[in-house]
Design a protein around this motif. Structure first.
Motif, PDB file in Angstrom:
ATOM      1  N   GLY A  86       0.795  -1.220   0.000  1.00 22.26           N
ATOM      2  CA  GLY A  86       0.000   0.000   0.000  1.00 22.26           C
ATOM      3  C   GLY A  86       0.825   1.266   0.000  1.00 22.26           C
ATOM      4  N   SER A  87       0.198   2.357  -0.462  1.00 27.05           N
ATOM      5  CA  SER A  87       0.811   3.679  -0.446  1.00 27.05           C
ATOM      6  C   SER A  87      -0.297   4.721  -0.398  1.00 27.05           C
ATOM      7  CB  SER A  87       1.664   3.911  -1.702  1.00 27.05           C
ATOM      8  OG  SER A  87       2.726   2.992  -1.772  1.00 27.05           O
ATOM      9  N   PHE A  88       0.031   5.877   0.161  1.00 25.29           N
ATOM     10  CA  PHE A  88      -0.898   6.992   0.180  1.00 25.29           C
ATOM     11  C   PHE A  88      -0.602   7.944  -0.985  1.00 25.29           C
ATOM     12  CE2 PHE A  88      -2.181   6.153   4.597  1.00 25.29           C
ATOM     13  CZ  PHE A  88      -3.530   6.489   4.520  1.00 25.29           C
ATOM     14  N   VAL A  89      -1.671   8.356  -1.672  1.00 24.28           N
ATOM     15  CA  VAL A  89      -1.616   9.470  -2.613  1.00 24.28           C
ATOM     16  C   VAL A  89      -2.554  10.520  -2.056  1.00 24.28           C
ATOM     17  CG1 VAL A  89      -1.993  10.241  -4.969  1.00 24.28           C
ATOM     18  CG2 VAL A  89      -1.180   7.909  -4.528  1.00 24.28           C
ATOM     19  N   ASP A  90      -1.992  11.644  -1.650  1.00 29.51           N
ATOM     20  CA  ASP A  90      -2.765  12.631  -0.892  1.00 29.51           C
ATOM     21  C   ASP A  90      -3.351  11.944   0.338  1.00 29.51           C
ATOM     22  OD1 ASP A  90      -2.108  14.566  -2.794  1.00 29.51           O
ATOM     23  OD2 ASP A  90      -3.842  14.072  -4.032  1.00 29.51           O
ATOM     24  N   ASP A  91      -4.669  11.992   0.513  1.00 27.43           N
ATOM     25  CA  ASP A  91      -5.286  11.383   1.688  1.00 27.43           C
ATOM     26  C   ASP A  91      -6.057  10.116   1.338  1.00 27.43           C
ATOM     27  OD1 ASP A  91      -4.269  13.248   3.427  1.00 27.43           O
ATOM     28  OD2 ASP A  91      -6.029  14.557   3.335  1.00 27.43           O
ATOM     29  N   THR A  92      -5.634   9.446   0.284  1.00 26.93           N
ATOM     30  CA  THR A  92      -6.257   8.183  -0.118  1.00 26.93           C
ATOM     31  C   THR A  92      -5.212   7.078  -0.122  1.00 26.93           C
ATOM     32  OG1 THR A  92      -7.908   9.315  -1.482  1.00 26.93           O
ATOM     33  CG2 THR A  92      -7.536   6.981  -1.921  1.00 26.93           C
ATOM     34  N   ALA A  93      -5.506   6.008   0.592  1.00 30.96           N
ATOM     35  CA  ALA A  93      -4.621   4.846   0.616  1.00 30.96           C
ATOM     36  C   ALA A  93      -4.980   3.911  -0.526  1.00 30.96           C
ATOM     37  CB  ALA A  93      -4.749   4.115   1.950  1.00 30.96           C
ATOM     38  N   TYR A  94      -3.964   3.481  -1.265  1.00 25.92           N
ATOM     39  CA  TYR A  94      -4.149   2.513  -2.350  1.00 25.92           C
ATOM     40  C   TYR A  94      -3.556   1.180  -1.885  1.00 25.92           C
ATOM     41  CZ  TYR A  94      -5.533   6.229  -5.562  1.00 25.92           C
ATOM     42  OH  TYR A  94      -6.202   7.262  -6.176  1.00 25.92           O
ATOM     43  N   ILE A  95      -4.416   0.188  -1.670  1.00 21.31           N
ATOM     44  CA  ILE A  95      -4.002  -1.141  -1.185  1.00 21.31           C
ATOM     45  C   ILE A  95      -4.094  -2.098  -2.360  1.00 21.31           C
ATOM     46  CG2 ILE A  95      -4.299  -2.878   0.611  1.00 21.31           C
ATOM     47  CD1 ILE A  95      -3.876   0.024   1.608  1.00 21.31           C
ATOM     48  N   SER A  96      -2.945  -2.576  -2.816  1.00 23.38           N
ATOM     49  CA  SER A  96      -2.905  -3.346  -4.061  1.00 23.38           C
ATOM     50  C   SER A  96      -2.606  -4.816  -3.809  1.00 23.38           C
ATOM     51  CB  SER A  96      -1.844  -2.765  -5.004  1.00 23.38           C
ATOM     52  OG  SER A  96      -0.559  -2.797  -4.387  1.00 23.38           O
ATOM     53  N   GLY A  97      -3.251  -5.672  -4.611  1.00 23.70           N
ATOM     54  CA  GLY A  97      -2.935  -7.094  -4.642  1.00 23.70           C
ATOM     55  C   GLY A  97      -3.153  -7.825  -3.341  1.00 23.70           C
ATOM     56  N   GLY A  98      -2.281  -8.844  -3.096  1.00 21.93           N
ATOM     57  CA  GLY A  98      -2.431  -9.720  -1.951  1.00 21.93           C
ATOM     58  C   GLY A  98      -3.105 -11.013  -2.357  1.00 21.93           C
ATOM     59  N   PHE A  99      -3.311 -11.897  -1.396  1.00 25.68           N
ATOM     60  CA  PHE A  99      -4.038 -13.124  -1.724  1.00 25.68           C
ATOM     61  C   PHE A  99      -4.896 -13.552  -0.548  1.00 25.68           C
ATOM     62  CE2 PHE A  99      -0.192 -14.811   0.259  1.00 25.68           C
ATOM     63  CZ  PHE A  99      -0.667 -15.853   1.027  1.00 25.68           C
ATOM     64  N   PHE A 100      -5.862 -14.401  -0.868  1.00 26.60           N
ATOM     65  CA  PHE A 100      -6.786 -14.935   0.126  1.00 26.60           C
ATOM     66  C   PHE A 100      -7.214 -16.315  -0.343  1.00 26.60           C
ATOM     67  CE2 PHE A 100     -11.179 -15.199   1.938  1.00 26.60           C
ATOM     68  CZ  PHE A 100     -10.786 -15.316   3.260  1.00 26.60           C
ATOM     69  N   TYR A 101      -7.089 -17.306   0.563  1.00 25.74           N
ATOM     70  CA  TYR A 101      -7.412 -18.695   0.216  1.00 25.74           C
ATOM     71  C   TYR A 101      -6.670 -19.142  -1.040  1.00 25.74           C
ATOM     72  CZ  TYR A 101     -11.114 -18.911   3.739  1.00 25.74           C
ATOM     73  OH  TYR A 101     -11.813 -18.923   4.914  1.00 25.74           O
ATOM     74  N   ASN A 102      -5.361 -18.809  -1.104  1.00 26.76           N
ATOM     75  CA  ASN A 102      -4.483 -19.212  -2.207  1.00 26.76           C
ATOM     76  C   ASN A 102      -4.889 -18.621  -3.553  1.00 26.76           C
ATOM     77  OD1 ASN A 102      -2.694 -20.703  -0.666  1.00 26.76           O
ATOM     78  ND2 ASN A 102      -3.872 -22.596  -0.854  1.00 26.76           N
ATOM     79  N   ASN A 103      -5.639 -17.549  -3.551  1.00 30.33           N
ATOM     80  CA  ASN A 103      -5.969 -16.837  -4.780  1.00 30.33           C
ATOM     81  C   ASN A 103      -5.268 -15.487  -4.775  1.00 30.33           C
ATOM     82  OD1 ASN A 103      -7.787 -18.758  -5.932  1.00 30.33           O
ATOM     83  ND2 ASN A 103      -9.346 -18.117  -4.461  1.00 30.33           N
ATOM     84  N   TRP A 104      -4.453 -15.255  -5.820  1.00 28.91           N
ATOM     85  CA  TRP A 104      -3.757 -13.973  -5.938  1.00 28.91           C
ATOM     86  C   TRP A 104      -4.692 -12.939  -6.568  1.00 28.91           C
ATOM     87  CZ3 TRP A 104      -1.238 -18.164  -4.788  1.00 28.91           C
ATOM     88  CH2 TRP A 104       0.028 -18.086  -4.192  1.00 28.91           C
ATOM     89  N   HIS A 105      -4.514 -11.673  -6.201  1.00 28.34           N
ATOM     90  CA  HIS A 105      -5.448 -10.631  -6.643  1.00 28.34           C
ATOM     91  C   HIS A 105      -4.733  -9.528  -7.425  1.00 28.34           C
ATOM     92  CE1 HIS A 105      -8.976 -11.915  -4.226  1.00 28.34           C
ATOM     93  NE2 HIS A 105      -8.053 -12.413  -3.426  1.00 28.34           N
ATOM     94  N   ASP A 106      -5.484  -8.930  -8.335  1.00 29.04           N
ATOM     95  CA  ASP A 106      -4.998  -7.740  -9.043  1.00 29.04           C
ATOM     96  C   ASP A 106      -5.799  -6.503  -8.637  1.00 29.04           C
ATOM     97  OD1 ASP A 106      -7.421  -8.237 -10.228  1.00 29.04           O
ATOM     98  OD2 ASP A 106      -6.637  -8.549 -12.256  1.00 29.04           O
ATOM     99  N   THR A 107      -6.647  -6.645  -7.639  1.00 26.83           N
ATOM    100  CA  THR A 107      -7.516  -5.542  -7.227  1.00 26.83           C
ATOM    101  C   THR A 107      -6.727  -4.453  -6.517  1.00 26.83           C
ATOM    102  OG1 THR A 107      -8.015  -6.738  -5.183  1.00 26.83           O
ATOM    103  CG2 THR A 107      -9.564  -6.984  -7.009  1.00 26.83           C
ATOM    104  N   VAL A 108      -7.282  -3.249  -6.561  1.00 23.69           N
ATOM    105  CA  VAL A 108      -6.732  -2.112  -5.835  1.00 23.69           C
ATOM    106  C   VAL A 108      -7.871  -1.513  -5.010  1.00 23.69           C
ATOM    107  CG1 VAL A 108      -5.659   0.156  -5.987  1.00 23.69           C
ATOM    108  CG2 VAL A 108      -5.017  -1.637  -7.608  1.00 23.69           C
ATOM    109  N   LEU A 109      -7.736  -1.566  -3.693  1.00 24.92           N
ATOM    110  CA  LEU A 109      -8.718  -0.968  -2.798  1.00 24.92           C
ATOM    111  C   LEU A 109      -8.256   0.424  -2.409  1.00 24.92           C
ATOM    112  CD1 LEU A 109      -9.380  -4.016  -0.426  1.00 24.92           C
ATOM    113  CD2 LEU A 109     -10.770  -3.267  -2.370  1.00 24.92           C
ATOM    114  N   ARG A 110      -9.196   1.364  -2.370  1.00 20.89           N
ATOM    115  CA  ARG A 110      -8.884   2.744  -2.005  1.00 20.89           C
ATOM    116  C   ARG A 110      -9.624   3.095  -0.716  1.00 20.89           C
ATOM    117  NH1 ARG A 110      -9.939   5.538  -7.853  1.00 20.89           N
ATOM    118  NH2 ARG A 110     -12.022   4.800  -7.287  1.00 20.89           N
TER     119      ARG A 110
END
Length: 536
Positions: free
Chosen positions: A355-379
């Motif tokens: 993750g990283s902050f751009v201004d006051d928004t955190a961008y949380i990228s990728g990760g995995f859950f239950y052995n599934n890798w993700h390309d999502t970006v949560l803000r």
């Protein structure tokens, strides 16, 4: 009519023999004990003492000699034993009981050791309980005495910890004593505060040799039962805890320190804050947190966080934010003013994102859950306190690094896969927040399966968490190049004040681009740390 002689009193007979011995009459043997000579009668010794009977019957090499040396005995105690052999009388004291027992056992006088044990069992005190306990470990006939003495020592641990016998205990015996003490205290806080004090007294008796045992011994102290006053007035003022890495880590692992205890102070004046406040916020895969001032090289103890490994950590607006982690659907926020953690609803269980902050928004990228890798970006918008989704990355990835520069978000390395099939990535990509889509960057030199990144002067650095293999990307030239391998296993990089730092299992190092070399600035111990720069 038969003639009956006058009965001779056996007591008077032996008394007379003892007088003959002392007056050197009719003697046929000299016993040498500890350089002192003891004249005696072979017949008397053989009649009373099985050891001497066996000796004079030819069982020993010295049987026929007129002077025999007895090794391993003390002359003062042996003199008492001769008196007993000749008279049947002996007086026990707390100072002589152990030596009399050992000498009587050596000479095979069966009744006398039993009487010694009875005497000792009725006279266990602070200054002899450990000696009696250790005696019981060496002689089977003292097994009951051993249990009685150990119970006494365990019950009165607070009183015996100042005795010479306690301070000279072997490490394994101290472990036994501490473990036993847990059964004899009714107040838990008194028990563990006493155990802590006893441990430190024992360590300080020979610190150079005993500090290696400190970590294992402190594990006996259940810190949840330690009173706040004891923490403030005793533990926090113990210099040994400040000087020893294992002890300092024990503090970090087990105490959530309040601002009054914690040297991480943000309320100082502007002139003092630079000297006292930490510049790096460091967490590892336990729940402990610490701070580091890069100028003074000083460490700070911070309150433990409530969750464990698998998270990403960010700094923004006087707060540390933690997103994701093992078995949690909450985020965390640390307020440096209150020195406390608080929960933020996250509603997403995801591991090893970046993750990283751009201004006051955190961008949380990728990760995995239950052995599934993700390309999502949560803000996460700090002002609205809400999450939404941003543009997906080109690659699914976890264990990667993320950093922001000039409103551009960079992600590098990591792994990609599904199930048991996992590949390491040598790919990086960038999203200009103003455009809202991702572009691949030139290929990296190495595949970084688990890595993190940092930005210094428009140069993007990427390093392996485990091995330290490092490369950098010059944004202006658009090319990757290899640099000196970062030191230590299981570490993280972070930038502060235009310098690149590596925090790893054995300490903290700083990188010099001109020399292409790392130099250590602090020795410490972490477990796969994560680091965040404060007010960078």
């Amino acid at each position: 009519m038969d003639y009956q002689s006058q009965e001779i009193c056996h007591h008077e007979f032996f008394e007379e023999l003892n007088i003959h011995r002392k007056e050197s009459k009719h003697l046929d043997l000299v016993l040498n004990v500890g350089g002192k000579q003891f004249p005696a009668h072979k017949l008397v010794l053989a009649c009373i003492c099985p050891y001497f009977e066996a000796m004079f019957n030819g069982c020993f090499q010295d049987s026929s000699k007129e002077e025999i040396e007895l090794l391993g005995l003390e002359p003062e105690t042996f003199e008492l034993m001769l008196e007993y052999i000749y008279t049947g009388h002996i007086v026990f004291t707390k100072d002589t009981a152990i030596d009399i027992f050992k000498t009587a056992d050596f000479l095979q006088l069966s009744w006398l050791p039993e009487e010694c044990v009875k005497f000792m069992a009725h006279n266990i005190e602070h200054d002899n309980c450990i000696s009696y306990w250790k005696l019981g470990e060496s002689f089977q006939e003292c097994s009951k005495l051993k249990m009685q003495a150990l119970e006494y020592a365990s019950t009165f641990l607070g009183e015996i910890m100042v005795t010479k016998d306690f301070l000279e205990l072997e490490f394994v015996d101290l472990e036994t004593l501490i473990a036993s003490s847990e059964r004899y205290f009714t107040q838990k806080n008194e028990l563990y505060e006493t155990i802590y004090t006893a441990i430190m007294k024992w360590i300080q008796h020979s610190p150079s040799k005993r500090k290696i045992h400190l970590k294992k011994l402190l594990a006996f102290v259940k810190t949840q039962d330690i009173r706040q006053s004891f923490l403030d007035n005793v533990i926090m003022k113990d210099n040994l805890l400040q000087q020893d890495i294992a002890a300092a880590n024990w503090l970090l692992d087990n105490f959530s320190l309040t601002k009054s205890q914690n040297s991480f102070s943000f309320n100082d004046s502007a002139t003092e804050s630079g000297k006292k406040a930490p510049h790096l916020f460091i967490m590892d895969t336990s729940t402990r947190c610490s701070g580091f001032n890069v100028e003074t090289k000083r460490m700070f103890w911070l309150p433990n966080r409530p969750m464990s490994q698998g998270f990403c950590a960010l700094w923004r607006n006087e707060h540390i934010y933690i997103f994701g982690g093992l078995k949690t659907q909450n985020a965390l926020r640390y307020d440096k003013e209150t020195n406390h953690w608080e929960y933020i609803p996250f509603r997403t269980q995801i591991l090893n994102s970046a993750g990283s902050f751009v201004d006051d928004t955190a961008y949380i990228s990728g990760g995995f859950f239950y052995n599934n890798w993700h390309d999502t970006v949560l803000r996460y918008d700090l002002h609205r306190g809400r999450f939404d989704r941003g543009p997906r990355m080109i690659m699914k990835r976890a264990y990667h690094g993320s950093v922001v520069d000039n409103r551009c978000l960079y992600v590098c390395g990591g792994s990609n896969g599904s199930g048991e099939s996992v590949i390491k990535l040598a790919l990086s990509e960038r999203m200009d927040i103003r455009e809202g889509f991702w572009r691949l960057l030139p290929g990296m030199k190495y595949a970084h399966g688990k890595c993190n990144v940092a930005m210094v002067d428009e140069t993007l650095y990427c390093t392996d968490i485990a091995g330290g293999r490092t490369e950098c990307f010059d944004i202006r030239r658009g090319a990757w190049e290899s640099i000196a391998e970062a030191p230590g296993n299981n570490g993280a990089i972070v930038s502060y004040n235009r310098n690149l730092y590596r925090i790893y299992e054995n300490g903290i190092s700083v990188y010099s681009p001109s020399a292409d070399a790392w130099s250590r600035v602090k020795d410490y111990f972490y477990i796969t740390p994560v680091a965040v720069a404060i007010d960078n």
